[in-house]
Design a protein around this motif. Sequence first.
Motif, PDB file in Angstrom:
ATOM      1  N   LEU A  34       0.831  -1.205   0.000  1.00 54.24           N
ATOM      2  CA  LEU A  34       0.000   0.000   0.000  1.00 54.24           C
ATOM      3  C   LEU A  34       0.861   1.249   0.000  1.00 54.24           C
ATOM      4  O   LEU A  34       0.584   2.210  -0.735  1.00 54.24           O
ATOM      5  CB  LEU A  34      -0.923  -0.013   1.224  1.00 54.24           C
ATOM      6  CG  LEU A  34      -1.804   1.219   1.432  1.00 54.24           C
ATOM      7  CD1 LEU A  34      -2.706   1.479   0.226  1.00 54.24           C
ATOM      8  CD2 LEU A  34      -2.647   1.070   2.706  1.00 54.24           C
ATOM      9  N   HIS A  45       0.440   3.268  -3.643  1.00 55.60           N
ATOM     10  CA  HIS A  45      -0.728   4.157  -3.564  1.00 55.60           C
ATOM     11  C   HIS A  45      -0.552   5.442  -4.372  1.00 55.60           C
ATOM     12  O   HIS A  45      -1.527   5.954  -4.928  1.00 55.60           O
ATOM     13  CB  HIS A  45      -1.073   4.482  -2.102  1.00 55.60           C
ATOM     14  CG  HIS A  45      -0.179   5.484  -1.447  1.00 55.60           C
ATOM     15  ND1 HIS A  45       1.010   5.154  -0.835  1.00 55.60           N
ATOM     16  CD2 HIS A  45      -0.288   6.837  -1.283  1.00 55.60           C
ATOM     17  CE1 HIS A  45       1.576   6.226  -0.331  1.00 55.60           C
ATOM     18  NE2 HIS A  45       0.815   7.270  -0.601  1.00 55.60           N
ATOM     19  N   VAL A  50      -6.947   1.154  -1.451  1.00 61.44           N
ATOM     20  CA  VAL A  50      -6.611   0.101  -0.485  1.00 61.44           C
ATOM     21  C   VAL A  50      -6.933  -1.274  -1.071  1.00 61.44           C
ATOM     22  O   VAL A  50      -6.141  -2.220  -0.953  1.00 61.44           O
ATOM     23  CB  VAL A  50      -7.356   0.319   0.840  1.00 61.44           C
ATOM     24  CG1 VAL A  50      -7.171  -0.881   1.775  1.00 61.44           C
ATOM     25  CG2 VAL A  50      -6.869   1.591   1.528  1.00 61.44           C
TER      26      VAL A  50
END
Length: 393
Positions: A315, A319, A358
């Motif tokens: 993540l 991201h 996510v």
Amino acid sequence: MLSIKIARVRFLQQTNLRTDYQHSVAISLLRGLAALQVAAAHVRAQFYPGLSTIADPSAGYQALAFFTGFAHQAVVIFFLLSGWLVGGSLMNKLNEPHAMLSYAIDRITRLWIVLAPAFVASLLIGVAIGALSPPGGGDGIPEEYTLATFVGNLFGLQDLAVPRYGGNFALWSLTYETWYYVLFPLAVLMFARQGGWAKASAAVAVTVIAWHLNAAILLYFTLWLLGAGCSRIQVDASPMAKWTLAGVFVLVATWFRLKGSNDILVEESYLQDLLYSLLFLALLCSLQSKVGPADRLVLRLGRIGSFFAEFSFSLYVIHVPLIFLVRHINKSQLGIERLDPASLSDFGLYTSIVVLIVLLAWLFHLPFEAQTYRVRRRLKEWMLPRAQPQNIA
């Protein structure tokens, strides 16, 4: 042993890495929450205007800006937990055969299994959003997408010799982390192993590396080392003392969120982060007790924490490219360039973007980060045929 009225401090022979202890539950939960905090903060910064640019922000947006404004503290938590887990694990295994080679395999697999595919994904996203031309397009390749930048980022050279790959601004912290992985075993060799040549070689290597790093990286290495050192400390404290310490920690973190330095880790933010780190580590040391079977809430939090911790690194790394892609789609397909801080529906869109990123990060981790221990085990079976493979978080 040092005794005081409300707490007793004990020094441990081994770092306790068992998962059925309160501090391990806290570590798993915080690894996931820290990655979520960073992702949420960056989504807000990329889609909403800055709070200081709004003349009369709503109470709701002020709350959103506040609660998604702890990314700086989250990165400090990452470093402290890395020192606790990685440094503590290495110290536990120093007397095992091939400890340093095993450590190197652990660290390389931890980084590259996620970074290499994430950089490929960044390259594809860069083509999709028009940041660079597809192969054969005729235009030159921007420096942030070149092979040299790709390789440099694998070795933690971003901001030192090459730019951050694909414009992924979150990669700055991996420069710090990568060199801490290198410096720590060299420091251990300087003090924990016999042999003058080994000590001298390690000292020379540390000196050469330190010469090429900046002051902030070296300063924050002391916090990483604090995490490693405190992994050997157990504080037996009363429940009241633990809650008091937790309350002080939250107050200090909030104060620094409002009044302190909240950009990347620099020399000016070191003293505030040192205080913040000492409070956090004292609290973590006080949680070195086993989780009882009746502690249902702690057990439930442990399961939640383990789930998010499993893909927290994915993540963190992926991201920002995903933000670039979603922002491009919103602008080109929906005509949405910025979200309205006063709009409730736009807040719903912001929440949806965070959840989507996510989810995509979780899917991304399945073929890569989730396979770390399997790849690591096979490498050790090949390179260390007589050693039992060991896992380091």
